[in-house]
Write a protein that holds these residues in place. Sequence first.
Motif, PDB file in Angstrom:
ATOM      1  N   VAL A   1      34.209  46.704  41.271  1.00 50.72           N
ATOM      2  CA  VAL A   1      33.580  45.807  42.234  1.00 50.72           C
ATOM      3  C   VAL A   1      32.841  46.663  43.242  1.00 50.72           C
ATOM      4  N   THR A   2      31.516  46.556  43.270  1.00 52.85           N
ATOM      5  CA  THR A   2      30.717  47.472  44.076  1.00 52.85           C
ATOM      6  C   THR A   2      30.583  47.043  45.521  1.00 52.85           C
ATOM      7  N   ASN A   3      30.731  45.730  45.816  1.00 51.51           N
ATOM      8  CA  ASN A   3      30.527  45.271  47.186  1.00 51.51           C
ATOM      9  C   ASN A   3      31.804  45.275  48.014  1.00 51.51           C
ATOM     10  N   ARG A   4      32.879  45.804  47.462  1.00 48.42           N
ATOM     11  CA  ARG A   4      34.152  45.909  48.168  1.00 48.42           C
ATOM     12  C   ARG A   4      34.611  44.557  48.692  1.00 48.42           C
ATOM     13  N   SER A   5      34.567  43.577  47.831  1.00 50.79           N
ATOM     14  CA  SER A   5      35.033  42.242  48.186  1.00 50.79           C
ATOM     15  C   SER A   5      36.509  42.293  48.547  1.00 50.79           C
ATOM     16  N   MET A   6      36.919  41.394  49.432  1.00 48.74           N
ATOM     17  CA  MET A   6      38.320  41.300  49.805  1.00 48.74           C
ATOM     18  C   MET A   6      39.001  40.121  49.109  1.00 48.74           C
ATOM     19  N   ASP A   7      38.294  39.463  48.212  1.00 51.50           N
ATOM     20  CA  ASP A   7      38.863  38.351  47.460  1.00 51.50           C
ATOM     21  C   ASP A   7      39.651  38.914  46.277  1.00 51.50           C
ATOM     22  N   PRO A   8      40.967  38.682  46.206  1.00 51.19           N
ATOM     23  CA  PRO A   8      41.764  39.251  45.109  1.00 51.19           C
ATOM     24  C   PRO A   8      41.316  38.781  43.732  1.00 51.19           C
ATOM     25  N   TYR A   9      40.695  37.598  43.661  1.00 47.26           N
ATOM     26  CA  TYR A   9      40.234  37.097  42.368  1.00 47.26           C
ATOM     27  C   TYR A   9      39.013  37.864  41.856  1.00 47.26           C
ATOM     28  N   ASP A  10      38.380  38.648  42.711  1.00 45.26           N
ATOM     29  CA  ASP A  10      37.306  39.521  42.242  1.00 45.26           C
ATOM     30  C   ASP A  10      37.863  40.749  41.525  1.00 45.26           C
ATOM     31  N   TYR A  11      39.147  41.002  41.708  1.00 48.98           N
ATOM     32  CA  TYR A  11      39.782  42.170  41.104  1.00 48.98           C
ATOM     33  C   TYR A  11      40.757  41.808  39.986  1.00 48.98           C
ATOM     34  N   PHE A  12      41.351  40.624  40.075  1.00 53.43           N
ATOM     35  CA  PHE A  12      42.407  40.273  39.134  1.00 53.43           C
ATOM     36  C   PHE A  12      42.218  38.870  38.560  1.00 53.43           C
ATOM     37  N   THR A  13      42.604  38.734  37.287  1.00 50.01           N
ATOM     38  CA  THR A  13      42.649  37.440  36.612  1.00 50.01           C
ATOM     39  C   THR A  13      44.102  37.106  36.323  1.00 50.01           C
ATOM     40  N   ARG A  14      44.488  35.891  36.591  1.00 54.43           N
ATOM     41  CA  ARG A  14      45.873  35.485  36.375  1.00 54.43           C
ATOM     42  C   ARG A  14      46.082  34.985  34.944  1.00 54.43           C
ATOM     43  N   ILE A  15      47.269  35.279  34.403  1.00 60.08           N
ATOM     44  CA  ILE A  15      47.712  34.701  33.129  1.00 60.08           C
ATOM     45  C   ILE A  15      48.898  33.813  33.473  1.00 60.08           C
TER      46      ILE A  15
END
Length: 205
Positions: free
Chosen positions: A1-15
């Motif tokens: 993630v290049t814009n350093r988002s603070m949204d956890p869903y930008d980094y992780f997908t839930r199963i």
Amino acid sequence: VTNRSMDPYDYFTRIPVFGLIVCNECKYCVWPKDVAGHLSGPHHKLKRAQSQEIASAVHRWRGLTRSYEELQVPYTVDKPINALPLYEDGFMCIKGDCRKIFRGRPVIIEHWRTEHKWTVTERQRKGRAGRPGKTEKDIVQRRFEAATEKVLYQRFFPSRYSSQYFRKAEQKFQEIEKRIRTRIEAGEKDEANPWLERTGWAKYL
């Protein structure tokens, strides 16, 4: 993630069915307690404050599996888990009740040697090894095929606990063949041939 988002869903997908989270870039699961270290590590390189803030948000998610003791890794899944890679070079051991899955021929051969005390190069019983027209290589290949089943497979974690492979049920070899043919027809024959030889799919084409 290049814009350093603070949204956890930008980094992780839930199963949800397993209560796990998959790193969107690394394509493997991360335990909730390891989220901060994962994001501040050499791959993502987030600042400590950023990674801890995202980890805190993840910890507030309900229904997470938080340790390997809570996780029951499946033997099979009906459909692939989209967030995880689907591997096509799997061999499942079918000796006795063993159903362990291995990635590549050398690994399963070592499994047979260490766990089953068996090898595909053992001398055959008299009357079988000496069949006319059957070379030693032919015999070894027959023994290998009789002790394995080709499978599509996935896994949650790359190492340590809960990292064993699980298979996709109801294999559809025709779909794999179609993808291989498409690659070759697209001009990738030189790149595809080593893969075909390594996985053993060449004989189906």
